[in-house]
Enzyme design. Structure first.
Site, PDB file in Angstrom:
ATOM      1  N   ARG A 269      58.188  -5.890  12.779  1.00  0.00           N
ATOM      2  CA  ARG A 269      57.040  -6.771  12.856  1.00  0.00           C
ATOM      3  C   ARG A 269      57.289  -7.863  12.313  1.00  0.00           C
ATOM      4  O   ARG A 269      56.572  -9.079  12.245  1.00  0.00           O
ATOM      5  CB  ARG A 269      55.858  -6.432  14.167  1.00  0.00           C
ATOM      6  CG  ARG A 269      55.119  -6.832  14.526  1.00  0.00           C
ATOM      7  CD  ARG A 269      54.253  -7.868  14.284  1.00  0.00           C
ATOM      8  NE  ARG A 269      53.124  -7.270  12.877  1.00  0.00           N
ATOM      9  CZ  ARG A 269      52.840  -6.874  11.668  1.00  0.00           C
ATOM     10  NH1 ARG A 269      53.712  -8.519  11.269  1.00  0.00           N
ATOM     11  NH2 ARG A 269      52.770  -6.234  11.287  1.00  0.00           N
TER      12      ARG A 269
ATOM     13  N   GLU B 231      48.263 -10.107   4.338  1.00  0.00           N
ATOM     14  CA  GLU B 231      47.065 -10.667   5.216  1.00  0.00           C
ATOM     15  C   GLU B 231      46.009 -11.037   5.182  1.00  0.00           C
ATOM     16  O   GLU B 231      45.613 -11.046   6.356  1.00  0.00           O
ATOM     17  CB  GLU B 231      48.354 -11.009   6.906  1.00  0.00           C
ATOM     18  CG  GLU B 231      49.610 -11.137   6.119  1.00  0.00           C
ATOM     19  CD  GLU B 231      50.417 -11.939   7.282  1.00  0.00           C
ATOM     20  OE1 GLU B 231      49.871 -12.645   7.524  1.00  0.00           O
ATOM     21  OE2 GLU B 231      51.403 -12.382   7.364  1.00  0.00           O
TER      22      GLU B 231
HETATM   23  C1  LIG Z   1      54.178  -4.548   1.783  1.00  0.00           C
HETATM   24  C2  LIG Z   1      53.575  -5.823   1.664  1.00  0.00           C
HETATM   25  C3  LIG Z   1      54.348  -6.822   1.878  1.00  0.00           C
HETATM   26  C4  LIG Z   1      53.855  -8.125   1.163  1.00  0.00           C
HETATM   27  N1  LIG Z   1      54.021  -9.291   2.480  1.00  0.00           N
HETATM   28  C5  LIG Z   1      53.932 -10.590   1.512  1.00  0.00           C
HETATM   29  C6  LIG Z   1      54.424 -11.558   1.593  1.00  0.00           C
HETATM   30  O1  LIG Z   1      55.448 -11.462   2.459  1.00  0.00           O
HETATM   31  N2  LIG Z   1      53.835 -12.758   1.072  1.00  0.00           N
HETATM   32  C7  LIG Z   1      52.982 -12.852   0.829  1.00  0.00           C
HETATM   33  O2  LIG Z   1      52.644 -14.195  -0.787  1.00  0.00           O
HETATM   34  N3  LIG Z   1      52.500 -11.740   0.114  1.00  0.00           N
HETATM   35  C8  LIG Z   1      52.276 -10.518   0.338  1.00  0.00           C
HETATM   36  N4  LIG Z   1      51.790  -9.426   0.861  1.00  0.00           N
HETATM   37  C9  LIG Z   1      50.430  -9.398  -0.264  1.00  0.00           C
HETATM   38  C10 LIG Z   1      49.651  -9.022   0.275  1.00  0.00           C
HETATM   39  O3  LIG Z   1      49.322 -10.207   0.588  1.00  0.00           O
HETATM   40  C11 LIG Z   1      48.487  -9.104  -1.075  1.00  0.00           C
HETATM   41  O4  LIG Z   1      49.052  -7.739  -1.015  1.00  0.00           O
HETATM   42  C12 LIG Z   1      47.235  -9.217  -0.638  1.00  0.00           C
HETATM   43  O5  LIG Z   1      46.823 -10.397  -0.126  1.00  0.00           O
HETATM   44  C13 LIG Z   1      46.691  -8.191  -1.495  1.00  0.00           C
HETATM   45  O6  LIG Z   1      46.286  -8.961  -2.970  1.00  0.00           O
HETATM   46  P1  LIG Z   1      46.357  -7.468  -3.995  1.00  0.00           P
HETATM   47  O7  LIG Z   1      47.291  -6.450  -3.683  1.00  0.00           O
HETATM   48  O8  LIG Z   1      46.541  -8.812  -5.032  1.00  0.00           O
HETATM   49  O9  LIG Z   1      44.767  -6.835  -4.312  1.00  0.00           O
HETATM   50  P2  LIG Z   1      43.734  -7.595  -4.804  1.00  0.00           P
HETATM   51  O10 LIG Z   1      44.029  -9.189  -4.093  1.00  0.00           O
HETATM   52  O11 LIG Z   1      44.264  -7.150  -6.167  1.00  0.00           O
HETATM   53  O12 LIG Z   1      42.609  -6.191  -3.918  1.00  0.00           O
HETATM   54  C14 LIG Z   1      42.063  -4.716  -4.961  1.00  0.00           C
HETATM   55  C15 LIG Z   1      41.259  -4.856  -3.931  1.00  0.00           C
HETATM   56  O13 LIG Z   1      39.456  -5.627  -4.501  1.00  0.00           O
HETATM   57  C16 LIG Z   1      39.180  -6.074  -2.822  1.00  0.00           C
HETATM   58  N5  LIG Z   1      39.048  -6.839  -3.120  1.00  0.00           N
HETATM   59  C17 LIG Z   1      39.169  -8.227  -3.836  1.00  0.00           C
HETATM   60  N6  LIG Z   1      38.601  -9.118  -3.732  1.00  0.00           N
HETATM   61  C18 LIG Z   1      37.152  -8.817  -3.233  1.00  0.00           C
HETATM   62  C19 LIG Z   1      36.261  -9.264  -3.442  1.00  0.00           C
HETATM   63  N7  LIG Z   1      35.614 -10.400  -3.733  1.00  0.00           N
HETATM   64  N8  LIG Z   1      34.933  -8.679  -3.336  1.00  0.00           N
HETATM   65  C20 LIG Z   1      34.924  -6.660  -2.864  1.00  0.00           C
HETATM   66  N9  LIG Z   1      36.306  -5.859  -2.662  1.00  0.00           N
HETATM   67  C21 LIG Z   1      37.289  -7.263  -2.938  1.00  0.00           C
HETATM   68  C22 LIG Z   1      40.611  -5.561  -1.828  1.00  0.00           C
HETATM   69  O14 LIG Z   1      40.320  -5.890  -0.382  1.00  0.00           O
HETATM   70  C23 LIG Z   1      41.629  -4.747  -2.449  1.00  0.00           C
HETATM   71  O15 LIG Z   1      40.953  -3.673  -1.459  1.00  0.00           O
HETATM   72  C24 LIG Z   1      52.360  -8.549   0.833  1.00  0.00           C
HETATM   73  C25 LIG Z   1      52.324  -6.765   0.520  1.00  0.00           C
HETATM   74  C26 LIG Z   1      52.452  -5.302   0.793  1.00  0.00           C
HETATM   75  C27 LIG Z   1      51.679  -4.266   0.799  1.00  0.00           C
END
Ligand SMILES: Cc1cc2nc3c(=O)[nH]c(=O)nc-3n(C[C@H](O)[C@H](O)[C@H](O)COP(=O)(O)OP(=O)(O)OC[C@H]3O[C@@H](n4cnc5c(N)ncnc54)[C@H](O)[C@@H]3O)c2cc1C
Length: 390
Positions: free
Chosen positions: A92, A365
């Site tokens: 998906r 997302e």
């Molecule tokens: C398998 C996989 C495929 C992906 N595919 C894509 C893709 O094709 N293209 C793309 O661009 N990205 C992709 N991503 C990235 C994904 O969109 C990000 O991982 C996601 O946006 C979260 O960002 P981060 O991992 O940096 O977490 P962080 O932003 O570091 O967040 C860590 C934690 O902190 C929490 N948090 C963040 N801000 C706050 C706040 N203000 N208050 C309270 N809690 C907060 C979050 O909810 C999370 O629990 C993918 C990720 C995975 C795992």
């Protein structure tokens, strides 16, 4: 054959088109995905050989119109996502990225030449795309991205690193979001561009049947013609993600249904204390709760489809459905995993694979927390994250 779950007779409201799409994708998943998905998950490989068939069945860009694209309605598109994720979230995701995150932005923000070149290639699966927004240090806060483009001659030079990019190593074209003069813009980078590399991320315990990569850009020259002329600012990639999240709200239902069906069947056969596991009240309560939550999620998705086709769907309504349905599916998968006992920790059954996949779907997302804050802002008029303003 998987029959889906339809406690509230949603079937009776299906248009002939939606029924045909649902049945076609369901048969594809049953006959062509289920026999191979476990081995791909074990090996950590994306089933690339299925791409031509998905293209042939019209799944790539199915919800888009113009340029010869099928333009199926939102209900049919949602059911397609549901059925695909019933197989595996990785499939998906592939279809979501190709359609909602690459073809949609090219269609919406691209030049005539970009549309003419890329849409037929992407729809036919002769080219694969990826969407590169996230960076190692900027996931939930993409506005903070450090990827930069500078003007050079008739084009641009791009520098930066993108991480967690679905389809990254198999992509022929990467839609890379980078700042040009402080404004986020979209650039189409082609495979093999000098200074551009994509490395597979290994060690994943989730989305193992999906390709996830780190993209490194070191002085990558990008011609002027590869800049999406209509995309200015963070609202553009976010609007693409909104399209993809619509599909996720439906897709998560498919994963939840797969787990529910698996455990309903299993508990009817598994004997404990001399009786089928399903005969015990605790088991029945779990099944009733799972069914209730799946049914509520279906009704949410159904209304989302109606609003979308009427052109009245707000991003916050998509946030609510993505947040709810994915977390619901994760809970269903975890419960199902437990009901399978020791068998549930193996890949002889599907529930733990779905459970692991849904951990990714809960994160990407827009994480559960980020969608919570989007709803909080909508409800209170108070923005918990000022950087969202673009
Ligand atoms: C398998 C996989 C495929 C992906 N595919 C894509 C893709 O094709 N293209 C793309 O661009 N990205 C992709 N991503 C990235 C994904 O969109 C990000 O991982 C996601 O946006 C979260 O960002 P981060 O991992 O940096 O977490 P962080 O932003 O570091 O967040 C860590 C934690 O902190 C929490 N948090 C963040 N801000 C706050 C706040 N203000 N208050 C309270 N809690 C907060 C979050 O909810 C999370 O629990 C993918 C990720 C995975 C795992």
């Amino acid at each position: 054959m998987f029959k889906g779950i339809d406690y509230y007779d949603i079937e009776s409201g299906l248009s002939p088109q939606a029924r045909q799409v649902r049945d076609t994708v369901r048969a594809f998943v049953e006959q062509e995905v289920m026999p191979v998905i476990r081995d791909h998950y074990r090996a950590g490989t994306f089933p690339l050989s299925l791409v031509p068939r998905m293209a042939e069945l019209g799944m790539l860009g199915a919800g888009l119109s113009g340029h010869g694209l099928p333009g199926i309605d939102s209900f049919a598109y949602g059911l397609m996502m549901q059925e695909l994720e019933r197989g595996d979230s990785g499939l998906r995701s592939f279809v979501s990225v190709q359609g909602a995150l690459v073809m949609h932005p090219i269609l919406t923000f691209g030049s005539a030449a970009q549309k003419e070149r890329w849409l037929p290639l992407l729809a036919s699966g002769r080219a694969i795309g990826c969407f590169a927004l996230t960076e190692p240090d900027h996931g939930s806060d993409p506005a903070g991205m450090t990827c930069r483009a500078v003007q050079q001659g008739n084009g641009y030079l791009l520098n930066g690193t993108k991480m967690w990019i679905t389809n990254g190593t198999i992509a022929d074209v990467a839609l890379v979001w980078a700042k040009l003069d402080g404004v986020i813009r979209g650039f189409l980078l082609e495979r093999g561009a000098p200074g551009f590399s994509a490395d597979e991320i290994t060690g994943k315990l989730s989305h193992r049947a999906s390709d996830t990569a780190t993209l490194v850009l070191h002085d990558v020259p990008v011609p002027e013609a590869n800049l999406l002329p209509g995309a200015h600012g963070l609202k553009c990639p976010l609007s693409c993600l909104n399209q993809a999240r619509y599909g996720i709200a439906w897709g998560a239902l498919g994963a939840a249904m797969a787990c529910f069906e698996e455990v309903r069947s299993y508990t009817g056969k598994r004997q404990v204390f001399g009786r089928p596991l399903a005969a015990f009240q605790l088991t029945q309560a779990k099944l009733a709760d799972m069914l209730t939550e799946i049914t509520k999620g279906q009704l949410l998705a159904l209304q989302l489809a109606r609003l979308r086709d009427a052109g009245r769907l707000r991003p916050e309504q998509v946030s609510l459905a993505k947040r709810n349905n994915v977390r619901m599916a994760l809970e269903v998968a975890r419960t199902a995993r437990g009901m399978l006992g020791a068998n549930g920790i193996t890949d002889w059954y599907q529930s733990m694979r779905h459970m692991c996949n849904l951990e990714t779907v809960d994160t990407y997302e827009g994480t559960y927390e980020i969608h919570t804050l989007a709803l909080g802002r909508d409800l209170t008029g108070l923005d918990a994250i000022s950087e969202w303003k673009d």
